[in-house]
Design an enzyme around this catalytic site. Structure first.
Site, short mmCIF file in Angstrom:
data_model
loop_
_atom_site.label_atom_id
_atom_site.label_comp_id
_atom_site.label_asym_id
_atom_site.label_seq_id
_atom_site.Cartn_x
_atom_site.Cartn_y
_atom_site.Cartn_z
N LYS A 103 0.82 -1.22 0.00
CA LYS A 103 0.00 0.00 0.00
C LYS A 103 0.86 1.27 0.00
O LYS A 103 0.44 2.29 -0.55
CB LYS A 103 -0.94 0.00 1.22
CG LYS A 103 -2.00 -1.10 1.15
CD LYS A 103 -2.76 -1.24 2.47
CE LYS A 103 -3.79 -2.37 2.39
NZ LYS A 103 -4.45 -2.64 3.69
N TYR A 224 -5.34 -4.48 -7.04
CA TYR A 224 -5.11 -4.47 -5.59
C TYR A 224 -4.70 -5.88 -5.12
O TYR A 224 -3.72 -6.04 -4.39
CB TYR A 224 -6.36 -3.98 -4.84
CG TYR A 224 -6.26 -4.18 -3.35
CD1 TYR A 224 -5.43 -3.38 -2.56
CD2 TYR A 224 -6.96 -5.22 -2.72
CE1 TYR A 224 -5.31 -3.59 -1.20
CE2 TYR A 224 -6.85 -5.43 -1.35
CZ TYR A 224 -6.02 -4.62 -0.61
OH TYR A 224 -5.89 -4.84 0.74
N TYR A 276 -2.20 -0.80 11.64
CA TYR A 276 -3.66 -0.87 11.86
C TYR A 276 -4.06 -0.38 13.23
O TYR A 276 -3.48 0.58 13.72
CB TYR A 276 -4.16 -2.29 11.54
CG TYR A 276 -3.76 -2.60 10.13
CD1 TYR A 276 -4.43 -1.98 9.07
CD2 TYR A 276 -2.66 -3.38 9.85
CE1 TYR A 276 -4.01 -2.19 7.77
CE2 TYR A 276 -2.25 -3.58 8.55
CZ TYR A 276 -2.92 -2.98 7.52
OH TYR A 276 -2.50 -3.15 6.25
O1 DON Z 1 -6.86 -7.18 1.59
C1 DON Z 1 -6.41 -8.15 2.19
O2 DON Z 1 -7.11 -8.84 2.87
C2 DON Z 1 -4.95 -8.50 2.07
N1 DON Z 1 -4.64 -8.85 0.76
C3 DON Z 1 -4.04 -7.45 2.59
C4 DON Z 1 -4.29 -7.17 4.02
C5 DON Z 1 -3.12 -6.99 4.89
O3 DON Z 1 -1.98 -7.33 4.66
C6 DON Z 1 -3.44 -6.39 6.17
N2 DON Z 1 -2.29 -6.41 6.99
N3 DON Z 1 -1.84 -6.45 7.94
#
Ligand code: DON
Length: 342
Positions: A103, A224, A276
């Site tokens: 991201k 994405y 997060y």
């Molecule tokens: O969107 C998702 O669920 C994953 N591909 C990426 C999320 C993620 O890595 C969140 N991280 N800590």
């Protein structure tokens, strides 16, 4: 010679002696400090050995089925020091998917193309206090909270121009440039697994399409999923951390993308939202801009100085690597890196 002149000469001499002794003292002190504070593979190996057992306290992500196949035992720790020198220990060749760490790269590409104002017209700079896949803000304000949570990240990549998967290719090429590693690619199986099971992300995509934030088609959502599936090593992550810590100058000094504003933007988002809903507590405890991914990686920028990359797949309840977090904590204490308590 007059008495007063003699007195003056004598006091000047004494003052100079003090200065010399003082500067000698300072020199000795700084030599001691720089030896103590040298990054070496031994230091990294010790930190890795002391913290690898924390992996047993976490759980490998399996909400994307293909991610659940990751080994829980593999662990790696890399640092790019202030001079751009790379140090790596552990399972240095182990590849894992970037996931949310992608991201920050997508944000950089989107801002480069559209300017920061356009990118943040429909998205906030807010810190995260909710899990990465929370999208309550879309309902309340009509805008994603920030580009580090899924909704904002999906919107961000949709702003990168180009048909089909061009936006993804731009993100991939930027990762290759920053790491000087043209072998980097995405993992097709993880991508397909994300695409197949990412209904919540699809929901966010269509809410934003419904409100006019997103104009394009579902290939933008695929971009994405693909960017999340880019495979890297801990060393690649340390190089990414170094890049954003140093005004977007690469570890080998290549200044093609040098941009202090972009690095300030990315690091500030990492600090307030990179971990997060744990971001606030993480800032309090470690005090360094960091970005984690559910693949088990964390990239850390030590502003103006180093980059750190860690990998260990088992995660805590927030989605952050447990052993990875502990290694960063020890390393930042050892080298006094907390920006709020240097
Ligand atoms: O969107 C998702 O669920 C994953 N591909 C990426 C999320 C993620 O890595 C969140 N991280 N800590």
């Amino acid at each position: 010679m007059k008495k007063s002149v003699l007195k003056l000469l004598l006091s000047f001499f004494i003052f100079n002696c003090y200065l010399t002794i003082d500067s000698l003292h300072a020199q000795t002190k700084s030599t001691t400090l720089s030896t103590e504070n040298k990054v070496t593979e031994k230091v990294l190996q010790d930190i890795l050995d002391q913290n690898k057992q924390f992996a047993t306290q976490g759980k490998v992500a399996d909400y994307i089925p293909e991610l659940g196949k990751m080994s829980a035992d593999a662990i790696a720790f890399s640092v790019v020091d202030t001079n751009g020198k790379v140090f790596s220990v552990g399972d240095t060749n182990k590849k894992f998917t970037m996931q949310s760490i992608s991201k920050i790269i997508a944000l950089m590409v989107a801002v480069q193309e559209n300017g920061e104002e356009a990118v943040f017209k429909n998205m906030g700079y807010f810190g995260s206090d909710k899990p990465f896949n929370h999208f309550g803000n879309l309902e309340i304000t009509g805008k994603p909270l920030n580009p580090m949570m899924n909704a904002g990240a999906i919107l961000t990549v949709s702003m990168i121009q180009g048909e089909d998967d061009i936006a993804f290719q731009k993100v991939l090429n930027m990762v290759r440039f920053i790491t000087k590693n043209n072998n980097i690619n995405y993992n097709e199986a993880v991508y397909l697994s994300e695409k197949e099971t990412g209904h919540r992300n699809r929901g966010m995509f269509y809410i934003m399409k419904n409100s006019g934030l997103i104009m394009g088609e579902e290939n933008q959502l695929d971009n994405y999923f693909k960017q999340c599936s880019i495979e890297v090593t801990a060393e690649d992550l340390a190089k990414i951390g170094y890049f954003f810590a140093n005004e977007c100058v690469r570890f080998d000094g290549d200044a093609t993308y040098k941009n202090a504003d972009v690095s300030k933007l990315i690091q500030s988002q990492m600090l307030v939202a990179g971990m997060y809903e744990f971001s606030g507590e993480y800032a309090r405890r470690i005090g360094l801009p960091s970005k984690s991914g559910v693949g088990g990686g964390i990239t850390v920028s030590v502003p103006g100085k180093m980059g750190i990359g860690v990998f260990s797949a088992p995660l805590d309840g927030h989605g952050n690597s447990v052993a990875g977090y502990q290694m960063i904590l020890d390393f930042s204490k050892r080298f006094h890196l907390n920006i709020f308590q240097p």
